[in-house]
Design a protein around this motif. Structure first.
Motif, PDB file in Angstrom:
ATOM      1  N   SER A 101       0.847  -1.196   0.000  1.00  0.00           N
ATOM      2  CA  SER A 101       0.000   0.000   0.000  1.00  0.00           C
ATOM      3  C   SER A 101       0.877   1.238   0.000  1.00  0.00           C
ATOM      4  O   SER A 101       2.036   1.206   0.425  1.00  0.00           O
ATOM      5  CB  SER A 101      -0.943   0.020   1.212  1.00  0.00           C
ATOM      6  OG  SER A 101      -0.209   0.110   2.415  1.00  0.00           O
ATOM      7  N   TYR A 117      -4.190  -0.067  -2.188  1.00  0.00           N
ATOM      8  CA  TYR A 117      -3.928  -1.241  -1.345  1.00  0.00           C
ATOM      9  C   TYR A 117      -3.999  -2.468  -2.245  1.00  0.00           C
ATOM     10  O   TYR A 117      -5.049  -2.753  -2.822  1.00  0.00           O
ATOM     11  CB  TYR A 117      -4.949  -1.325  -0.215  1.00  0.00           C
ATOM     12  CG  TYR A 117      -4.921  -2.583   0.627  1.00  0.00           C
ATOM     13  CD1 TYR A 117      -3.730  -3.121   1.112  1.00  0.00           C
ATOM     14  CD2 TYR A 117      -6.118  -3.233   0.964  1.00  0.00           C
ATOM     15  CE1 TYR A 117      -3.731  -4.269   1.904  1.00  0.00           C
ATOM     16  CE2 TYR A 117      -6.120  -4.377   1.762  1.00  0.00           C
ATOM     17  CZ  TYR A 117      -4.925  -4.889   2.225  1.00  0.00           C
ATOM     18  OH  TYR A 117      -4.925  -6.029   3.007  1.00  0.00           O
ATOM     19  N   LEU A 143     -10.937   1.392   0.147  1.00  0.00           N
ATOM     20  CA  LEU A 143     -10.278   0.677   1.240  1.00  0.00           C
ATOM     21  C   LEU A 143     -11.290   0.328   2.323  1.00  0.00           C
ATOM     22  O   LEU A 143     -11.335  -0.806   2.815  1.00  0.00           O
ATOM     23  CB  LEU A 143      -9.157   1.533   1.824  1.00  0.00           C
ATOM     24  CG  LEU A 143      -8.415   0.943   3.030  1.00  0.00           C
ATOM     25  CD1 LEU A 143      -7.667  -0.328   2.641  1.00  0.00           C
ATOM     26  CD2 LEU A 143      -7.441   1.966   3.622  1.00  0.00           C
TER      27      LEU A 143
END
Length: 416
Positions: A101, A117, A143
């Motif tokens: 990430s 990510y 996310l």
């Protein structure tokens, strides 16, 4: 020029509501559904609108930033090691896959950067495709929703500090990258505050394209890998617009810049947004994710500069370009009802090639599917709401596996 093939699967919750436009809102939204409802309401009172996504301007709008950003390949390569996640706070024992990430700058002048990510597959990662996941809103974090509540490898427990394994995670069958987009959403940011007043469909597509070009310099092993785009809710705009952007850039630059092979979405625990809010505001979690220390929110109330009144012209363009498109909808979705989506599909005017039939998951009806000329495919997911992978993870994983294989989900008739 290499032949450009786009086998498109558009997995969104709905097309009908995805035709709506965002405007500024003063209330905080924990859920993607709430953000979309605010968006719908603001659009009804707005006097300004756009007629279609302006693909004709893509090359001019991105060419300068593309050449500037892609020149820093050595820098991008050095960032990969720095982006590798050692361990997330509270992750379970036995994590057997790589996680990365960090930030990718998409505008050096204004300091605009997008947060990603990446969760690689536990087995055969080097042979499996790459799937980009985008949440909608507009203004909601991929996310928070996609990775932590729907299709990511972990789910946040109610103590807001520990994670459990999601056995139906999409990285079982693909390498999955979650992107907070546009700038101002989740951990993505800009150093120029006026940027937040310029967000819209065009800017989002451009920035995501530049992100991908630079990210592929950081992860060159994915340059020739099959690449798919998926998303839900207002990603009903993001996904086809990004696909069109990639298609036009590949043609404009006379080479395959991104090997796009298709575009794809997807219940949900109503308490999950609060767990994500608590977990992702933990300073130790932000450090593990290589994110800037910030007060984080599930969804941002962004001013939205442009948004087509309908995505039908863009979808029609992709289909007429012989790019098969898949779209799915939860049959319990109250924000983007199944019936409304079916009426919208009728506006495409496509002949039916495979009539509406059930598809099965573990000897149960998982939903229904119908295919049209040009490869356009519409699927329903039984018992699913607006966030389909969260409420029906097993059924959605079967659908995803069928999509990646290029076949319709199976139908196994009950044996008498």
């Amino acid at each position: 020029m290499k032949n450009f093939s786009l086998y498109s699967q558009l997995l969104l919750v709905c097309v009908a509501a995805a035709a709506l436009r965002a405007n500024a809102s003063h209330s905080h939204s924990y859920s993607q559904e709430a953000r979309l409802k605010e968006f719908i309401s603001s659009r009804r009172t707005s006097n300004s609108s756009s007629d279609a996504f302006r693909v004709r301007n893509i090359a001019d709008r991105v060419a300068v930033s593309l050449s500037a950003e892609s020149s820093a390949s050595e820098y991008q390569s050095s960032m990969k090691a720095a982006d590798k996640i050692t361990a997330l706070l509270g992750q379970p024992e036995g994590v057997d896959f790589n996680q990365y990430s960090g930030y990718v700058t998409v505008d050096e002048v204004n300091g605009r950067a997008l947060f990603y990510y990446l969760t690689e597959s536990p087995s055969g990662a080097s042979e499996k495709p790459l799937v980009l996941w985008l949440n909608g809103g507009p203004g909601c974090s991929s996310l928070a929703f996609g990775a932590m509540q729907e299709l990511g490898p972990f789910r946040i427990t109610q103590d807001n500090k520990t994670l459990t394994r999601n056995m139906n995670a999409w990285n079982n069958v693909a390498n999955v990258i979650f992107l907070d987009s546009p700038a101002g959403v989740g951990f993505s940011y800009s150093n120029t505050s006026s940027d937040y007043d310029l967000n819209g469909d065009e800017r989002t597509a451009d920035d995501t394209f530049v992100f991908l070009v630079n990210w592929l310099e950081r992860f060159p092993e994915y340059k020739d890998r099959a690449f798919y785009i998926s998303g839900e809710s207002y990603a009903g705009h993001y996904v086809p617009e990004l696909a069109a952007t990639i298609l036009f850039h590949n043609t404009y630059h006379n080479r395959t810049i991104i090997s796009l092979k298709g575009i794809l979405l997807p219940g949900y625990d109503p308490c999950s947004p609060y767990a994500a809010y608590g977990y992702l505001n933990n300073s130790a979690v932000q450090h593990a994710f290589h994110a800037r220390t910030t007060k984080w929110g599930n969804c941002a109330n962004l001013h939205w500069k442009d948004s087509p009144m309908s995505m039908i012209p863009t979808l029609r363009f992709l289909i007429e370009s012989k790019l098969p498109v898949w779209l799915f909808s939860g049959d319990f979705d109250a924000v983007c009802p199944l019936a409304a989506t079916r009426f919208t599909i009728q506006d495409l005017g496509l002949p039916i090639t495979t009539a509406w039939r059930p598809w099965t998951a573990k000897e149960e009806v998982g939903g229904y599917v119908q295919q049209y000329a040009g490869g356009f495919t519409f699927l329903s997911v039984r018992g699913a709401g607006h966030m389909v992978p969260s409420s029906q993870p097993e059924r959605v994983l079967i659908m995803l596996s069928s999509f990646l294989k290029g076949i319709l989900p199976p139908y196994i008739e009950e044996q008498q």
